[in-house]
Design an enzyme around this catalytic site. Structure first.
Site, PDB file in Angstrom:
ATOM      1  CB  SER A   1      -0.894   0.022   1.246  1.00 49.26           C
ATOM      2  OG  SER A   1      -1.511   1.284   1.427  1.00 49.26           O
TER       3      SER A   1
ATOM      4  CE1 TYR B   1      -4.499  -2.232   4.509  1.00 46.83           C
ATOM      5  CE2 TYR B   1      -3.525  -0.147   3.852  1.00 46.83           C
ATOM      6  CZ  TYR B   1      -4.051  -1.377   3.520  1.00 46.83           C
ATOM      7  OH  TYR B   1      -4.122  -1.771   2.209  1.00 46.83           O
TER       8      TYR B   1
ATOM      9  CE  LYS C   1      -1.623  -4.068   2.873  1.00 42.97           C
ATOM     10  NZ  LYS C   1      -1.665  -5.246   1.967  1.00 42.97           N
TER      11      LYS C   1
END
Length: 274
Positions: free
Chosen positions: A130, A143, A147
């Protein structure tokens, strides 16, 4: 690997937004594809085998079944992922653990299980990371952390097996998909912070990584993504200021007033002496 016809491909998260489009594109390009997902569909045009990637005991036999069905393995795409809100100032909860399990450890387990076949076939592995791996946003710590850790794992893997297996990381920005639903329900929409990009662009970037003469190290999905990644890596303080300015504007506009998870940030912005 300069083409996909006849290539044997395993895709995780095959029933998700990226996964469905990617499997269809791979099939159209002539690849032999098998998916792994918690929601199986073994009779579909692209068969999807059931597997809970967070279960260490379930991954090796599922990967073995997929490889046997394919007759070998040329490409693994670690696409499975989950998102959700997680302020860095709050202690980690089950949602944080789930994101670390799915976004990092599941890819690690799947890669480890597939690696002997990838080495034997001089294959490739692609990690779908991401933009937040390099340009983090507030209130989504799990998140971004998961990532970024995924990219660190890919870097370590490249150093260990790069003589025999190509290792690439693809960095999508924001694509309309159910992965953002929990964030939106928490009143933390990314509108105004991230710009939507089409899922077809992400799939195209994955296919470019898969078919390049040499496996590219890092692949942005858009021109804007390349600029954001370069800014985050070469001028991180400037990138931080730009993110803080954008978030401050949203707070000033009242966009986060109803988001309980953002209450601390809103309070600090409106009363800096408190």
């Amino acid at each position: 690997m300069t083409g996909l016809r006849g290539r044997r491909v395993l895709v995780t998260g095959a029933q998700g937004t990226f996964g469905r489009h990617l499997c269809a594109a791979l099939h159209t390009a002539g690849a032999e594809v098998v998916g792994l997902d918690k929601h199986p569909d073994p009779t579909a045009r692209t068969p999807v085998l059931g597997c809970d990637l967070t279960d260490p005991a379930a991954v090796p036999p599922a990967v073995r079944a997929a490889v046997e069905r394919l007759g070998g393995l040329d490409l693994l795409v670690n696409n499975a992922g989950v998102g959700g809100p997680a302020p860095a100032e709050l202690p980690p909860d089950e949602a944080v653990r789930t994101q670390l399990e799915v976004n990092l450890l599941a890819a690690w387990r799947t890669t480890a299980a597939a690696l002997p076949d990838l080495v034997a076939g001089r294959g490739r592995v692609i990690f779908v990371a991401s933009r937040m791996a390099v340009l983090p946003l507030p209130l989504a710590a799990a998140y971004g952390v998961s990532k970024r850790a995924l990219v660190a794992y890919a870097d370590a893997l490249r150093l260990e097996v790069g003589t025999h297996v190509g290792v690439s990381v693809v960095y999508p920005s924001m694509v309309a998909s159910p992965i953002h639903d929990s964030t939106a329900r928490a009143g933390l929409s990314l509108s105004g912070v991230s710009r939507l990009e089409p899922v077809q662009g992400v799939v195209a970037a994955i296919l470019r990584a898969a078919t390049a003469r040499r496996a590219p190290r890092d692949v942005a999905t858009t021109r804007r993504g390349r600029l954001e990644m370069a800014l985050a890596r070469h001028a991180p303080a400037l990138a931080d200021r730009l993110v803080r300015r954008t978030v401050a504007a949203r707070i000033a506009a009242g966009d986060l007033d109803d988001a309980s998870l953002a209450a601390g940030m809103v309070r600090r912005h409106r009363d800096p002496d408190r």
